[in-house]
Scaffold this active site. Structure first.
Site, PDB file in Angstrom:
ATOM      1  N   ALA A   1      -3.984  -7.388   3.419  1.00  0.00           N
ATOM      2  CA  ALA A   1      -4.181  -6.863   4.768  1.00  0.00           C
ATOM      3  C   ALA A   1      -4.713  -5.440   4.770  1.00  0.00           C
ATOM      4  O   ALA A   1      -4.884  -4.842   5.831  1.00  0.00           O
ATOM      5  CB  ALA A   1      -2.864  -6.923   5.538  1.00  0.00           C
TER       6      ALA A   1
ATOM      7  N   LYS B   1      -5.197   7.304  10.739  1.00  0.00           N
ATOM      8  CA  LYS B   1      -6.038   6.264  10.136  1.00  0.00           C
ATOM      9  C   LYS B   1      -7.174   6.910   9.364  1.00  0.00           C
ATOM     10  O   LYS B   1      -7.870   7.802   9.875  1.00  0.00           O
ATOM     11  CB  LYS B   1      -6.600   5.338  11.214  1.00  0.00           C
TER      12      LYS B   1
ATOM     13  N   THR C   1      -7.836 -11.005   5.876  1.00  0.00           N
ATOM     14  CA  THR C   1      -8.390 -10.681   7.177  1.00  0.00           C
ATOM     15  C   THR C   1      -8.297  -9.179   7.369  1.00  0.00           C
ATOM     16  O   THR C   1      -7.434  -8.531   6.773  1.00  0.00           O
ATOM     17  CB  THR C   1      -7.642 -11.406   8.321  1.00  0.00           C
ATOM     18  N   ALA C   2      -9.196  -8.635   8.170  1.00  0.00           N
ATOM     19  CA  ALA C   2      -9.158  -7.205   8.453  1.00  0.00           C
ATOM     20  C   ALA C   2      -8.130  -6.882   9.528  1.00  0.00           C
ATOM     21  O   ALA C   2      -7.813  -5.716   9.756  1.00  0.00           O
ATOM     22  CB  ALA C   2     -10.533  -6.719   8.889  1.00  0.00           C
TER      23      ALA C   2
ATOM     24  N   GLY D   1     -11.704  -1.816  10.124  1.00  0.00           N
ATOM     25  CA  GLY D   1     -12.073  -3.120   9.583  1.00  0.00           C
ATOM     26  C   GLY D   1     -12.190  -4.163  10.676  1.00  0.00           C
ATOM     27  O   GLY D   1     -13.039  -5.062  10.622  1.00  0.00           O
TER      28      GLY D   1
ATOM     29  N   GLY E   1       2.947  -1.241  -0.452  1.00  0.00           N
ATOM     30  CA  GLY E   1       2.856  -0.260   0.625  1.00  0.00           C
ATOM     31  C   GLY E   1       4.133  -0.245   1.440  1.00  0.00           C
ATOM     32  O   GLY E   1       4.134   0.036   2.633  1.00  0.00           O
ATOM     33  N   CYS E   2       5.239  -0.518   0.774  1.00  0.00           N
ATOM     34  CA  CYS E   2       6.522  -0.724   1.461  1.00  0.00           C
ATOM     35  C   CYS E   2       7.041   0.514   2.178  1.00  0.00           C
ATOM     36  O   CYS E   2       7.799   0.401   3.143  1.00  0.00           O
ATOM     37  CB  CYS E   2       7.571  -1.227   0.469  1.00  0.00           C
TER      38      CYS E   2
ATOM     39  N   GLY F   1       4.038   3.025   7.195  1.00  0.00           N
ATOM     40  CA  GLY F   1       4.408   2.601   8.537  1.00  0.00           C
ATOM     41  C   GLY F   1       4.476   1.095   8.688  1.00  0.00           C
ATOM     42  O   GLY F   1       5.457   0.551   9.219  1.00  0.00           O
TER      43      GLY F   1
ATOM     44  N   HIS G   1      -7.729   4.193  17.399  1.00  0.00           N
ATOM     45  CA  HIS G   1      -6.562   4.130  16.515  1.00  0.00           C
ATOM     46  C   HIS G   1      -5.868   5.491  16.446  1.00  0.00           C
ATOM     47  O   HIS G   1      -6.397   6.499  16.898  1.00  0.00           O
ATOM     48  CB  HIS G   1      -6.970   3.682  15.110  1.00  0.00           C
TER      49      HIS G   1
END
Length: 250
Positions: free
Chosen positions: A85, A145, A109-110, A151, A8-9, A12, A141
């Site tokens: 993530a 999103k 972790t969320a 999450g 996901g580079c 954001g 958010h």
């Protein structure tokens, strides 16, 4: 030197991670994985993760949940640590991570924020002490999103519910003329707008008094910092399933 494959580079979070990792003395992004290539990256970006042959020590994944299977398979095939993530994972995805953690080290972790993970203990303890109070959770958010509730909201809700022996039922928003609250509800409400990085508020409403526990992320850097901390923690582990609370205790 810890070599990172950033999944996901070009998103954001990926951009923020690149910036922060570039300032790390013993860590570097050596390759990227994304749905599109980008010539502005200082490293090779792959649209097919299986074509990545660089020597990778850890994958940090902040991509879309649809990439989950490809990322996990690559981690297992290459025997590299994985910091997962990405939000929006299914229960089946979560079980796949647990199973894979018997072979490779996995951090899950969320929410990568250190503050949120400290908050988990606070909301659980408050729920036990305020058992007669009504509990509502509001999360906010940015307008891009894709999943709701977040999450993190579910992570907080589950922590509260576990503290109360899973006695609460989740209500996602309310609408209509027959929505009177019952004592065993945990209300979860999502707000989307602008560039809000993330805000979570747990409200404990009792008779004549209200307690609020709130966490606000003012930028995405808090999540990137947590991911870097997690990557450093699991890189040299043989296998196992880790979360931020285990990292904070180390």
């Amino acid at each position: 030197m810890i070599n990172v494959l950033l999944s996901g580079c070009n998103g954001g979070m990926g951009r923020v991670l690149q910036e922060l990792i570039s300032n790390e003395k013993n860590m570097q992004v050596i390759a990227g994985y994304d749905s599109t290539e980008n010539n502005n990256n200082s490293y090779k970006v792959y649209t097919d993760i299986d074509k990545c042959n660089e020597k990778i020590d850890v994958i940090i994944d902040f991509s879309h949940y649809t990439a989950f299977n490809s990322v996990l398979k690559y981690s297992l095939d290459k025997q590299v640590a994985l910091v997962m993530a990405t939000t929006g994972l299914t229960a089946e995805n979560e079980q796949s991570l647990l199973k894979a953690s018997k072979i490779i080290p996995i951090f899950r972790t969320a929410n990568m924020s250190i503050g949120i993970n400290v908050l988990l203990g606070l909301v659980a303890e408050a729920a036990k002490q305020l058992e007669e109070f009504d509990i509502e959770l509001i999360e906010k958010h940015h307008n891009k999103k894709v999943d709701s509730p977040s999450g993190t909201a579910l992570m907080l809700a589950n922590e509260i519910n576990d503290a109360l022996n899973n006695s609460l039922e989740y209500t996602y928003g309310r609408e209509g003329k027959s929505t009177r609250r019952n004592s065993k509800e945990l209300g979860i409400h999502a707000v989307r707008g602008g560039t809000i990085s993330g805000e979570h508020t747990v409200i404990y409403a009792g008779e004549d008094e209200i307690i609020e526990i709130k966490h606000t992320a003012t930028s995405k850097k808090v999540f990137a910092k947590g991911a870097i901390k997690a990557a450093k923690f699991i890189t040299n582990k043989e296998n196992g399933f880790f979360d931020m609370r285990k990292v904070l205790k180390s």
